[in-house]
Scaffold this motif. Sequence first.
Motif, PDB file in Angstrom:
ATOM      1  N   VAL A  78      -2.028  12.649 -23.205  1.00 46.02           N
ATOM      2  CA  VAL A  78      -2.615  11.426 -22.651  1.00 46.02           C
ATOM      3  C   VAL A  78      -2.359  10.245 -23.581  1.00 46.02           C
ATOM      4  CG1 VAL A  78      -4.773  10.272 -22.058  1.00 46.02           C
ATOM      5  CG2 VAL A  78      -4.362  12.607 -21.281  1.00 46.02           C
TER       6      VAL A  78
ATOM      7  N   ARG B 216       1.236   9.201 -23.366  1.00 43.76           N
ATOM      8  CA  ARG B 216       1.520   8.528 -22.098  1.00 43.76           C
ATOM      9  C   ARG B 216       0.967   7.097 -22.107  1.00 43.76           C
ATOM     10  NH1 ARG B 216      -0.320  12.125 -19.111  1.00 43.76           N
ATOM     11  NH2 ARG B 216      -2.131  11.275 -18.014  1.00 43.76           N
ATOM     12  N   ALA B 217      -0.248   6.938 -22.656  1.00 45.79           N
ATOM     13  CA  ALA B 217      -0.849   5.605 -22.719  1.00 45.79           C
ATOM     14  C   ALA B 217      -0.031   4.674 -23.612  1.00 45.79           C
ATOM     15  CB  ALA B 217      -2.288   5.708 -23.237  1.00 45.79           C
TER      16      ALA B 217
ATOM     17  N   MET C 233       3.115   3.587 -21.944  1.00 46.53           N
ATOM     18  CA  MET C 233       2.842   2.556 -20.940  1.00 46.53           C
ATOM     19  C   MET C 233       2.705   1.190 -21.597  1.00 46.53           C
ATOM     20  SD  MET C 233       0.131   4.602 -18.493  1.00 46.53           S
ATOM     21  CE  MET C 233      -0.242   3.163 -17.485  1.00 46.53           C
TER      22      MET C 233
ATOM     23  N   SER D  28      -3.335  -0.933 -14.990  1.00 48.67           N
ATOM     24  CA  SER D  28      -2.704   0.391 -15.013  1.00 48.67           C
ATOM     25  C   SER D  28      -3.306   1.271 -16.098  1.00 48.67           C
ATOM     26  CB  SER D  28      -1.195   0.238 -15.236  1.00 48.67           C
ATOM     27  OG  SER D  28      -0.605  -0.523 -14.204  1.00 48.67           O
ATOM     28  N   LEU D  29      -3.549   0.697 -17.272  1.00 53.09           N
ATOM     29  CA  LEU D  29      -4.173   1.469 -18.353  1.00 53.09           C
ATOM     30  C   LEU D  29      -5.589   1.877 -17.995  1.00 53.09           C
ATOM     31  CD1 LEU D  29      -3.030  -0.296 -21.646  1.00 53.09           C
ATOM     32  CD2 LEU D  29      -2.549   2.047 -20.952  1.00 53.09           C
TER      33      LEU D  29
ATOM     34  N   THR E 135      -6.765   2.381 -15.040  1.00 50.81           N
ATOM     35  CA  THR E 135      -6.671   3.464 -14.050  1.00 50.81           C
ATOM     36  C   THR E 135      -6.374   4.797 -14.725  1.00 50.81           C
ATOM     37  OG1 THR E 135      -5.877   1.885 -12.396  1.00 50.81           O
ATOM     38  CG2 THR E 135      -5.473   4.215 -11.970  1.00 50.81           C
ATOM     39  N   LEU E 136      -5.491   4.787 -15.739  1.00 53.54           N
ATOM     40  CA  LEU E 136      -5.185   6.016 -16.474  1.00 53.54           C
ATOM     41  C   LEU E 136      -6.439   6.573 -17.148  1.00 53.54           C
ATOM     42  CD1 LEU E 136      -3.235   8.090 -17.732  1.00 53.54           C
ATOM     43  CD2 LEU E 136      -2.844   6.451 -19.583  1.00 53.54           C
TER      44      LEU E 136
ATOM     45  N   HIS F 206      -8.702   8.189 -14.477  1.00 52.30           N
ATOM     46  CA  HIS F 206      -8.248   9.498 -14.014  1.00 52.30           C
ATOM     47  C   HIS F 206      -8.418  10.560 -15.091  1.00 52.30           C
ATOM     48  CE1 HIS F 206      -5.476   7.474 -10.809  1.00 52.30           C
ATOM     49  NE2 HIS F 206      -6.751   7.499 -10.450  1.00 52.30           N
ATOM     50  N   THR F 207      -8.154  10.182 -16.346  1.00 55.34           N
ATOM     51  CA  THR F 207      -8.241  11.147 -17.445  1.00 55.34           C
ATOM     52  C   THR F 207      -9.666  11.641 -17.643  1.00 55.34           C
ATOM     53  OG1 THR F 207      -6.375  10.080 -18.554  1.00 55.34           O
ATOM     54  CG2 THR F 207      -7.794  11.490 -19.900  1.00 55.34           C
TER      55      THR F 207
END
Length: 634
Positions: free
Chosen positions: A259, A262-263, A266, A275-276, A278-279, A282-283
């Motif tokens: 995670v 991925r962050a 991004m 977008s961050l 939202t990540l 979800h996480t």
Amino acid sequence: MPNGATTHDHVLDLLALLAEEAAPARFEEVLQRARQEAPASEATGHLDDALLRIRALIGAQRQREAGLAALLDAARELSPKDDLRDILDVVIKKARGLLGLSITYVSLREDGGVSAIHASDGETTALNIGRRTPDFLGVAGEIYQKGTARWTPDYLEDSRLERDEQLDAFVRAEGLRAVLGVPLRHGDVVFGVLFGADRRVRHFTPDEVGLMITLADLAAGPIERVRLAARARAELESIERERSRSRTAHVALRHMLDVHHRAFDMVLGGCDLQSLTTLVSHTLDGTVVLRDPGGRTLASSGDIPGLVPSVADTAALEAHTRGEPVRHVDDTWTIPLVASGENLGALTVRPEVPLTEDDTALLRLVTQTLTVAMLLQRGAADTPSGDDLLNALLSGPERQLRVAERARRLSVDPQAPHVLVVARPEGRDLGRATAWASSYASRASGLKTVRDSCVALLLPGTDASAVARKVSGELSPLLDRPVSVAAAGPGQQLDAARSLYQEATRTLEAMHLLHGPGATAAASDLGFLGLLLSDHYDVDGFVTSTIGRVLDYDAHGSSDLVKTLQAYFDAGNNQRLAADVLHVHPNTVARRLERVNHLLGDAWQRPAESLQIQLALLLHRARVALVRKSAAPR
């Protein structure tokens, strides 16, 4: 340009070159033409000065661009690395290149009150990897104690530092003079120091210190990630030996690292804050709201029921005051977003199920990534902070570059009248007051900074007294203790902030002497004393506010209240003696004084109020005499 060009034409040429960001050589061509046309003129000298300033401006801009580019390169290089030594090598090389230092090195804290050097860059004779030093001495000691950057222009000559013979011997052997250290932190815990040193006496600038702090903040996340991974691996090895919980811990660790990678990818890819957010949502399987210091929503994955603005503001204030996540209603968490001490806002998270210890660690990591994204967006837009701009305004004209443009980027109207407010909490509540001030300034479209244990606010408004009361009305109940608040203004331009700040601080000290802590006022509220404290001697305003009603009554009637008041005071507050001077009956004087009592209130004969009225009468008489003198024929 045609022959006979004027200085005005040359100035226009320089402005055109500035607008198109031309090469420095083209500016020189304009100056050469001016010298040929007027070799020894005063105007040519002014053009020389202007060219020097342009060179400095271009140099500073390029240095900022180079610094930002280096930080972006560092972020890209740090993201994929999973080895501590590789990460530290990137950090020390970038730090050395950014500031042109002789030596850079990283020291990490260990158990037992010592720190060990883990990486260094530069030619050294005595700097050994693994070297241990006490972590309570020298520059490092102050950084660990206070959690802030520390530098000295000449280490061995700095008498303020606690000395260590071995450390001094090392500095002496390396021939080091200037030393700069910035903290590597995880949350509010400082776990190491990034050092830079030079072999000459050097005074580091705020921009240089800020670059080192930002680089340390960028590196802290990956370093902590690797340290966390190392601790997790050690735990996994122990659990493997016991054959229990091995698979669960491994999955949690991999998930955390995936995670975070991925962050960060991004962020480097230029994604937006939504977008961050939202990540993160979800996480953690929950609702996430990102808010700025003024409480405005920047991004969200949905609404959080029950999170009204007042609750959210209080939680954000508490999180910034404590410097750590705060849990409040319905298992909702608020996490402060901070970089180099600046309040960037807060992240509010409400998970569907309570957060585990692993979730909390992951939340800290993604919050750091979100903070980096906000810093990079600000850097890309060259957006200043409110503290930077107000500090520049308070420091004098030489620091006030592009004030109007910078103010507009912060949603501050540079043409509107502003009031300068200084608030001093009585006690150890400056941190809480500072966090509140960031939010208040953002909501009010103003600016905030901290100076001399006081919060300074530049706020839109025309009534300094009313603005001071409003600030006190919000801040005093919040801190639940007295707050001394003084204000000055209005100023019609932002460049008046410095003189307003000086007037407000004088008023604050005068109020403290007269009334003790907790008083609130502007200079105009202090009567004749306020007239002396103000930079603008508003005699008419003082006379009007003190005896204006009496003057208006005399102007619209046939009474002599002003003359009666003067005779009454001259007679030592004796109505009968005043009546003899005025050649009227004592009852007439009594009736006139009753009218004064009605106009000015019952307190006008108290010593303090009486003194103010007598001073106003004296100034009124002087003003009338001057008017008559100027109107007399000559």
